[in-house]
Write a protein that holds these residues in place. Structure first.
Motif, PDB file in Angstrom:
ATOM      1  N   ARG A  18      25.042  29.253  30.816  1.00  0.00           N
ATOM      2  CA  ARG A  18      23.666  28.787  31.040  1.00  0.00           C
ATOM      3  C   ARG A  18      23.387  27.569  30.167  1.00  0.00           C
ATOM      4  NH1 ARG A  18      21.691  32.055  34.930  1.00  0.00           N
ATOM      5  NH2 ARG A  18      22.586  34.122  34.844  1.00  0.00           N
ATOM      6  N   PHE A  19      22.265  26.902  30.414  1.00  0.00           N
ATOM      7  CA  PHE A  19      21.889  25.702  29.679  1.00  0.00           C
ATOM      8  C   PHE A  19      21.315  26.121  28.323  1.00  0.00           C
ATOM      9  CE2 PHE A  19      18.890  22.045  29.046  1.00  0.00           C
ATOM     10  CZ  PHE A  19      19.882  21.123  28.783  1.00  0.00           C
TER      11      PHE A  19
ATOM     12  N   ASN B  48      28.992  22.207  27.295  1.00  0.00           N
ATOM     13  CA  ASN B  48      27.624  22.597  27.578  1.00  0.00           C
ATOM     14  C   ASN B  48      27.537  23.974  28.220  1.00  0.00           C
ATOM     15  OD1 ASN B  48      24.813  22.260  27.775  1.00  0.00           O
ATOM     16  ND2 ASN B  48      25.010  21.574  29.873  1.00  0.00           N
ATOM     17  N   CYS B  49      28.387  24.232  29.228  1.00  0.00           N
ATOM     18  CA  CYS B  49      28.258  25.493  29.966  1.00  0.00           C
ATOM     19  C   CYS B  49      29.499  26.375  29.896  1.00  0.00           C
ATOM     20  CB  CYS B  49      27.911  25.211  31.425  1.00  0.00           C
ATOM     21  SG  CYS B  49      29.233  24.442  32.375  1.00  0.00           S
TER      22      CYS B  49
ATOM     23  N   PRO C 214      26.592  22.742  39.270  1.00  0.00           N
ATOM     24  CA  PRO C 214      25.328  22.083  39.615  1.00  0.00           C
ATOM     25  C   PRO C 214      24.243  22.264  38.556  1.00  0.00           C
ATOM     26  CG  PRO C 214      26.086  23.508  41.420  1.00  0.00           C
ATOM     27  CD  PRO C 214      27.001  23.725  40.264  1.00  0.00           C
ATOM     28  N   LYS C 215      24.234  23.420  37.888  1.00  0.00           N
ATOM     29  CA  LYS C 215      23.191  23.663  36.885  1.00  0.00           C
ATOM     30  C   LYS C 215      23.478  22.955  35.562  1.00  0.00           C
ATOM     31  CE  LYS C 215      21.656  28.012  38.772  1.00  0.00           C
ATOM     32  NZ  LYS C 215      21.381  29.410  38.559  1.00  0.00           N
ATOM     33  N   CYS C 216      24.701  22.464  35.384  1.00  0.00           N
ATOM     34  CA  CYS C 216      25.066  21.817  34.125  1.00  0.00           C
ATOM     35  C   CYS C 216      25.026  20.293  34.279  1.00  0.00           C
ATOM     36  CB  CYS C 216      26.456  22.271  33.679  1.00  0.00           C
ATOM     37  SG  CYS C 216      27.029  21.460  32.166  1.00  0.00           S
ATOM     38  N   GLY C 217      25.996  19.751  35.020  1.00  0.00           N
ATOM     39  CA  GLY C 217      26.038  18.310  35.266  1.00  0.00           C
ATOM     40  C   GLY C 217      26.327  17.463  34.041  1.00  0.00           C
TER      41      GLY C 217
END
Length: 194
Positions: free
Chosen positions: A25-26, A160-161, A175-178
């Motif tokens: 998750r972010f 990040n993820c 897609p939720k990270c980018g």
């Protein structure tokens, strides 16, 4: 006393953000959520939510997290038999024979053994090339070869993820990270331990 309580609260919020990041998750977003709502509620929510890092690792590796590409098959007994027949009958490949003779320093038995090993490997390589050419003729075979090429790429994790991605990826495919890795002073993919 108030300062130590605030420091402990902030430490819990940072912990929630780190745990969120490790679960795919972010993390920064979860840090702010835990400040607004409560770190305890953030931890509870993270505990009951699905761990996205495992799904990402499985989707990248095709459902098998520790799968390594299979090496091409080596020489089989028939390859050695054909190579030995060539070496003893005089129908041998001149270049391979000359290299074997040089490596054996003129010893005839050793020359035959070296020639047989090298020629058997050549025969196996030819068979593997033919098999790969036949695979390229079908859609399923092309997909399999593409997957094997992808599996052979060196991998790392997104900082990040936590998604497992090739080391040369310009951005994280989640897609939720980018996350972007192109900036000179930006994030870098963490290589997987080998």
């Amino acid at each position: 006393m108030i300062f130590s309580g605030f420091f402990f609260f902030l430490l819990l919020c940072v912990g929630a953000g780190i745990w969120a990041s490790n679960r795919g998750r972010f993390g920064v977003g979860w840090f702010f959520i835990s400040i607004i709502v409560s770190p305890v509620i953030a931890f509870i929510l993270l505990a009951v939510m699905k761990d996205l890092s495992k799904d990402a690792a499985e989707s990248v590796s095709g459902g098998q997290t520790n799968r390594a590409p299979a090496p091409p098959p080596g020489p089989v007994d028939d390859d050695y038999a054909v190579a030995l027949e060539e070496a003893t009958s005089g129908q041998r490949k001149a270049g391979i024979w000359a290299k074997a003779f040089t490596d054996a320093v003129g010893d005839k038995d050793r020359t035959v053994a070296l020639y047989t090993a090298r020629r058997a490997q050549d025969l196996a390589d030819e068979r593997n090339r033919r098999a790969a050419d036949e695979l390229r003729q079908t859609e399923e075979g092309r997909a399999l070869l593409a997957q094997q090429a992808y599996d052979a790429l060196p991998k790392g994790t997104c900082p990040n993820c936590g998604t497992v991605i090739p080391l040369d990826s310009p951005i994280c495919p989640q897609p939720k990270c980018g996350a972007s890795f192109d900036a000179p002073d930006g994030w870098r993919i963490k290589p997987l331990a080998t």
